[in-house]
Design an enzyme around this catalytic site. Structure first.
Site, mmCIF file in Angstrom:
data_model
loop_
_atom_site.group_PDB
_atom_site.id
_atom_site.type_symbol
_atom_site.label_atom_id
_atom_site.label_comp_id
_atom_site.label_asym_id
_atom_site.label_seq_id
_atom_site.Cartn_x
_atom_site.Cartn_y
_atom_site.Cartn_z
ATOM 1 N N PRO A 70 0.825 -1.205 0.000
ATOM 2 C CG PRO A 70 0.094 -0.907 2.214
ATOM 3 C CD PRO A 70 0.880 -1.851 1.330
ATOM 4 N NE ARG B 260 -4.283 6.501 -4.452
ATOM 5 C CZ ARG B 260 -3.918 7.327 -5.446
ATOM 6 N NH1 ARG B 260 -4.056 8.619 -5.305
ATOM 7 N NH2 ARG B 260 -3.452 6.838 -6.576
ATOM 8 N NE ARG C 286 -3.492 12.124 -6.411
ATOM 9 C CZ ARG C 286 -4.797 12.148 -6.250
ATOM 10 N NH1 ARG C 286 -5.367 13.160 -5.631
ATOM 11 N NH2 ARG C 286 -5.537 11.168 -6.693
ATOM 12 C CE1 TYR D 268 -2.467 10.082 -12.341
ATOM 13 C CE2 TYR D 268 -2.147 11.440 -10.394
ATOM 14 C CZ TYR D 268 -1.669 10.517 -11.292
ATOM 15 O OH TYR D 268 -0.407 10.032 -11.141
ATOM 16 C CB CYS E 138 1.609 31.002 -17.338
ATOM 17 S SG CYS E 138 2.267 32.302 -16.298
ATOM 18 C CE1 TYR F 276 1.905 7.344 -6.113
ATOM 19 C CE2 TYR F 276 -0.105 7.196 -4.807
ATOM 20 C CZ TYR F 276 0.979 6.592 -5.406
ATOM 21 O OH TYR F 276 1.147 5.234 -5.288
HETATM 22 C C1 LIG Z 1 1.972 2.352 -7.317
HETATM 23 C C2 LIG Z 1 2.175 0.964 -6.878
HETATM 24 C C3 LIG Z 1 1.729 0.556 -5.610
HETATM 25 C C4 LIG Z 1 1.006 1.463 -4.663
HETATM 26 O O1 LIG Z 1 -0.233 1.921 -5.110
HETATM 27 P P1 LIG Z 1 -1.136 2.753 -4.116
HETATM 28 O O2 LIG Z 1 -2.340 3.073 -4.895
HETATM 29 O O3 LIG Z 1 -0.388 3.974 -3.733
HETATM 30 O O4 LIG Z 1 -1.424 1.896 -2.940
HETATM 31 C C5 LIG Z 1 1.988 -0.748 -5.224
HETATM 32 N N1 LIG Z 1 2.645 -1.609 -6.036
HETATM 33 C C6 LIG Z 1 3.077 -1.248 -7.263
HETATM 34 C C7 LIG Z 1 3.785 -2.244 -8.090
HETATM 35 C C8 LIG Z 1 2.862 0.047 -7.716
HETATM 36 O O5 LIG Z 1 3.277 0.393 -8.941
#
Ligand SMILES: *Cc1c(COP(=O)(O)O)cnc(C)c1O
Length: 421
Positions: free
Chosen positions: A276, A278, A314, A318, A346, A375
């Protein structure tokens, strides 16, 4: 839950007033809460309780040394996606045997770096990578522990830029070809097969795609074992989403995620790894910014902040939503009106929110972007020659600058003038 709450009308990070940090470091800045980081780490750790497991924090979400050290001291491993991240993890005190190396484009130099410094496993994403890994390991007289990242072809139902588990994505090998690729790996002397890896995307707000993917991993485990491979570790990736708009989102809980892991894979007697990012760092951080101007436009108002898309990309990248709250709590019943919240860069893309309902604000007021711990700082740039903004870590009633804002001279002097000029 996080530790950014109003107290007597002022926003605090744990026991520190945001306004005090702003006075000390200037705006804009990122601030992270130690208690929130640890809380999120422990949620995952407990969700997998009873199973042999390691939570490998996906450090691309936030790789500040102080954040890494906080998590490493709590027992976290790290998921890295570049040689730079590998060295950052080592510098923060993470032992090599708790670092997994993911990513579709590992170079031979990066592979060598990790083999020299020690590595828990490489998550291999393609046959060409496997060949380079094997050759590099043999040349060094070592064997590289590997899991192969399989692409289970499930729809993670997330933003296209962060979905990774469909067959059209660049990640992993198609699960239908797994037997063939594992057989190839088994024949390579420089490789040692440890397990299977899967990561289907980021900001998942539905657990069903995980269940589907993990069922496929369970089936594959049995098949590969029947083929004679030793599968002792399953890396299940990351991607669990967080509530960016608190008023109307309720993403799944780590405990429910843990249940799915147990139900789909618990019988296989494998060590479980999760990655994990995020969910550990996202809601553990704010970006704090000051209002420069309130501008009356044609039929709409603009709140112009000193923070911009280069600091937090972000929303531009996104279409992401961040809750934006005033640092001084509005009195109950304060009327809110729609306003566009923008930065000074700008580009029209430098818009954080359109027609967002906000209480009245004026120049000099502070606002905080919630859920900016992941992020955020890691994706910042100096576009428009805006110096990278500082990062601050709070721990109880203490705070420390964990990355200082560079001076303009430092920023400019990183360029060099060639001899002919
Ligand atoms: C980005 C990534 C994660 C983490 O994703 P989250 O959405 O931040 O939890 C885990 N494993 C791999 C291989 C990733 O590229």
């Amino acid at each position: 839950m996080d530790h950014f709450l109003y107290r007597d009308g002022a926003l605090f990070a744990e026991d520190v007033a945001i306004a005090d940090i702003a006075a000390a470091v200037g705006t804009p800045f990122y601030v992270y809460s130690t208690a929130t980081l640890l809380r999120h780490f422990h949620l995952f750790d407990e969700a997998l309780g009873g199973m042999d497991h390691l939570v490998c924090y996906a450090m691309k979400a936030n790789s500040n040394q102080a954040v890494l050290r906080t998590l490493a001291q709590a027992g976290a491993g790290m998921d890295v996606v570049s040689g730079g991240e590998y060295l950052r993890a080592k510098a923060a005190g993470v032992p090599g045997d708790k670092i997994v190396f993911s990513g579709v484009g590992k170079t031979a130099a990066e592979i060598r770096l990790a083999l020299e410094g020690g590595i828990r496993q490489f998550n291999v994403e393609s046959e060409p990578e496997m060949i380079v890994l094997d050759a590099t390991a043999r040349a060094m007289g070592v064997t590289a522990p590997i899991s192969i990242r399989v692409n289970p072809d499930v729809d993670a139902k997330t933003h296209a830029k962060i979905a990774t588990g469909k067959s059209e994505n660049k990640f992993g090998i198609p699960i239908a070809r797994a037997r063939e690729v594992y057989a190839m790996a088994a024949a390579m002397e420089g490789l040692q097969i440890i397990g299977i890896d899967v990561h289907i995307g980021s900001q998942l707000t539905d657990l069903e795609p995980y269940r589907l993917a993990y069922q496929k991993v369970a089936e594959l485990t049995e098949i590969l074992r029947a083929d004679g491979h030793t599968i002792t570790r399953l890396d299940l990736g990351g991607g669990l989403g967080i509530p960016y708009a608190r008023s109307n989102e309720a993403p799944p809980l780590p405990t429910d995620y843990g249940k799915i892991v147990r139900e789909t894979l618990g019988h296989l007697d494998c060590e479980i790894e999760i990655e994990p990012g995020r969910l550990i760092a996202g809601n553990a951080g704010l970006m704090v910014s000051e209002v420069i101007y309130v501008k009356e436009g044609e039929g709409r108002e603009f709140l112009i902040l000193d923070g911009a898309m280069n600091d937090l990309i972000r929303p531009a990248m996104y279409d992401a939503h961040h809750d934006i709250i005033p640092v001084v709590e509005p009195a109950p019943g304060t009327e809110q009106s729609p306003i566009d919240i923008v930065g000074p860069v700008c580009e029209s893309g430098d818009t954080f929110a359109k027609q967002r309902l906000m209480p009245p604000l004026s120049a000099g007021d502070l606002v905080a972007f919630r859920s900016a711990g992941a992020y955020g700082a890691v994706m910042a740039s100096e576009y428009n020659s805006r110096p990278m903004i500082p990062e601050v870590l709070v721990h109880g009633d203490q705070f420390a600058v964990i990355r200082a804002r560079p001076t303009f001279d430092e920023m400019i002097n990183r360029d060099t003038i060639p001899s002919w000029l």
